[in-house]
Design a protein around this motif. Structure first.
Motif, mmCIF file in Angstrom:
data_model
loop_
_atom_site.group_PDB
_atom_site.id
_atom_site.type_symbol
_atom_site.label_atom_id
_atom_site.label_comp_id
_atom_site.label_asym_id
_atom_site.label_seq_id
_atom_site.Cartn_x
_atom_site.Cartn_y
_atom_site.Cartn_z
ATOM 1 N N GLY A 183 57.802 16.247 14.137
ATOM 2 C CA GLY A 183 56.479 16.316 13.520
ATOM 3 C C GLY A 183 55.374 16.738 14.455
ATOM 4 O O GLY A 183 54.199 16.495 14.180
ATOM 5 N N SER A 184 55.721 17.403 15.568
ATOM 6 C CA SER A 184 54.731 17.842 16.556
ATOM 7 C C SER A 184 54.505 19.341 16.416
ATOM 8 O O SER A 184 55.463 20.122 16.398
ATOM 9 N N TYR A 185 53.228 19.735 16.334
ATOM 10 C CA TYR A 185 52.900 21.132 16.101
ATOM 11 C C TYR A 185 51.895 21.626 17.139
ATOM 12 O O TYR A 185 50.782 21.095 17.225
ATOM 13 N N PRO A 186 52.279 22.625 17.953
ATOM 14 C CA PRO A 186 51.328 23.195 18.917
ATOM 15 C C PRO A 186 50.268 24.017 18.202
ATOM 16 O O PRO A 186 50.518 24.599 17.143
ATOM 17 N N ILE A 187 49.065 24.053 18.776
ATOM 18 C CA ILE A 187 47.940 24.782 18.199
ATOM 19 C C ILE A 187 47.451 25.807 19.218
ATOM 20 O O ILE A 187 47.332 25.495 20.409
ATOM 21 N N ASP A 188 47.199 27.025 18.762
ATOM 22 C CA ASP A 188 46.634 28.043 19.655
ATOM 23 C C ASP A 188 45.365 27.493 20.306
ATOM 24 O O ASP A 188 44.458 27.025 19.624
ATOM 25 N N ALA A 189 45.324 27.569 21.635
ATOM 26 C CA ALA A 189 44.225 26.944 22.376
ATOM 27 C C ALA A 189 43.193 27.975 22.805
ATOM 28 O O ALA A 189 43.501 28.889 23.572
ATOM 29 N N VAL A 190 41.971 27.836 22.301
ATOM 30 C CA VAL A 190 40.854 28.681 22.717
ATOM 31 C C VAL A 190 39.934 27.807 23.567
ATOM 32 O O VAL A 190 39.069 27.109 23.059
ATOM 33 N N PHE A 191 40.164 27.828 24.888
ATOM 34 C CA PHE A 191 39.402 26.961 25.783
ATOM 35 C C PHE A 191 38.010 27.522 26.090
ATOM 36 O O PHE A 191 37.158 26.801 26.586
ATOM 37 N N MET A 192 37.792 28.786 25.807
ATOM 38 C CA MET A 192 36.565 29.468 26.224
ATOM 39 C C MET A 192 35.339 28.929 25.499
ATOM 40 O O MET A 192 35.227 29.092 24.279
ATOM 41 N N PRO A 193 34.391 28.306 26.215
ATOM 42 C CA PRO A 193 33.162 27.849 25.560
ATOM 43 C C PRO A 193 32.188 28.993 25.265
ATOM 44 O O PRO A 193 31.287 28.832 24.453
ATOM 45 N N VAL A 194 32.364 30.138 25.923
ATOM 46 C CA VAL A 194 31.511 31.304 25.679
ATOM 47 C C VAL A 194 32.163 32.179 24.606
ATOM 48 O O VAL A 194 33.278 32.676 24.786
ATOM 49 N N ARG A 195 31.485 32.334 23.505
ATOM 50 C CA ARG A 195 32.027 33.143 22.404
ATOM 51 C C ARG A 195 31.907 34.633 22.687
ATOM 52 O O ARG A 195 32.791 35.415 22.348
ATOM 53 N N ASN A 196 30.793 35.020 23.286
ATOM 54 C CA ASN A 196 30.579 36.438 23.581
ATOM 55 C C ASN A 196 29.546 36.557 24.695
ATOM 56 O O ASN A 196 28.719 35.673 24.901
ATOM 57 N N ALA A 197 29.621 37.673 25.417
ATOM 58 C CA ALA A 197 28.658 37.953 26.486
ATOM 59 C C ALA A 197 28.496 39.457 26.610
ATOM 60 O O ALA A 197 29.487 40.198 26.606
ATOM 61 N N ASN A 198 27.253 39.896 26.693
ATOM 62 C CA ASN A 198 26.954 41.320 26.841
ATOM 63 C C ASN A 198 25.931 41.510 27.958
ATOM 64 O O ASN A 198 25.173 40.594 28.287
#
Length: 270
Positions: A170-185
């Protein structure tokens, strides 16, 4: 929203926040300037800062969920409106702020009918939820929903590897998005004439609320400085030996050798 008039100094290198706003709890925006810069410097700094903002700042997110009542990821549970996959995707979007080192556990225990939100996550004091109103699931019947969570602090993005033995318990890994910055230009404004031509660097930063844009800028700058500090010290004479012992020989081709080889191969193709 805060806006300030942009003024350019012609004496010392200075930076300033010229715009700052919070669109919602999970979206913050900041616009910064750095000036005056010599022609070419703005692009050098802008490219490096964007890479550091997107890839060198640590963040916190949910990386695994576990529940014995879930047969497989694409199943549905009686009394819950969302499928298991939809619940996992909602958990992936939960914004967290922490000073963790590694991983820690958390859990959700809720009883229906009603909505399950991020507020129902019971986590250690070192972990803070950015937006307690984030939706996780809707319970349409008087049933219990209990999910164990793994929370981790890291950097970048990590795609979850789904193995059959993970699902058996019953254990399911989740795609991890660690980045607190969504975008930078970054963008550049040039001014002056001839040899006196100078540049202003504009940096735009969007974050997920776990960091403010100004905090992200400070952390990215510190990380860049840490990467360059070794070049300020004396050369390590033992580095070559250690490299050979563990990794193999260093690449023999220089940049010019590689360029000549590419040109030669291109002539053969033509």
């Amino acid at each position: 929203m805060v806006r300030e008039k942009v003024t350019v100094s012609t004496r010392t290198l200075q930076w300033k926040c010229v715009e700052s706003r919070v669109d919602n709890k999970r979206l913050c925006y900041g616009r910064f300037i750095l000036s005056p810069l010599i022609k070419g410097q703005a692009d050098t700094i802008g490219i490096a800062m964007r890479r550091a903002l997107l890839g060198e700042i640590e963040g916190t997110c949910i990386t695994r969920a576990k529940s014995e009542k879930i047969p497989h990821e694409y199943s549905t549970i009686v009394g819950i409106q969302e499928s298991v996959h939809e619940i996992l995707m909602n958990l992936k979007e939960i914004g967290l702020r922490s000073n963790l080192y590694g991983t820690c556990g958390a859990f959700i225990c809720a009883r229906g009918p009603g909505y399950v939100t991020a507020q129902d996550i019971i986590s250690p004091p070192s972990v803070e939820i950015v937006d307690n109103t984030q939706h996780i699931a809707r319970l349409t019947e008087p049933i219990d929903l209990c999910i164990g969570l793994q929370i981790e602090r890291n950097r970048g993005y990590r795609y979850s590897i789904k193995r059959p033995n993970n699902f058996q318990d019953g254990s399911y890994p989740i795609d991890a998005v660690f980045m607190p910055v969504r975008n930078a230009n970054h963008s550049i404004h040039s001014y002056g004439n001839g040899n006196e031509r100078q540049e202003i660097l504009f940096l735009e930063i969007w974050t997920n609320g776990s960091l403010t844009p100004k905090e992200a800028l400070h952390e990215a700058s510190r990380n860049l400085i840490d990467l360059f500090i070794p070049f300020l010290h004396g050369e390590e004479e033992t580095l070559h030996l250690e490299y050979n012992r563990h990794k193999g020989t260093l690449p023999p081709l220089t940049f010019h050798d590689r360029l000549a080889k590419l040109r030669k191969n291109k002539k053969k193709e033509n």
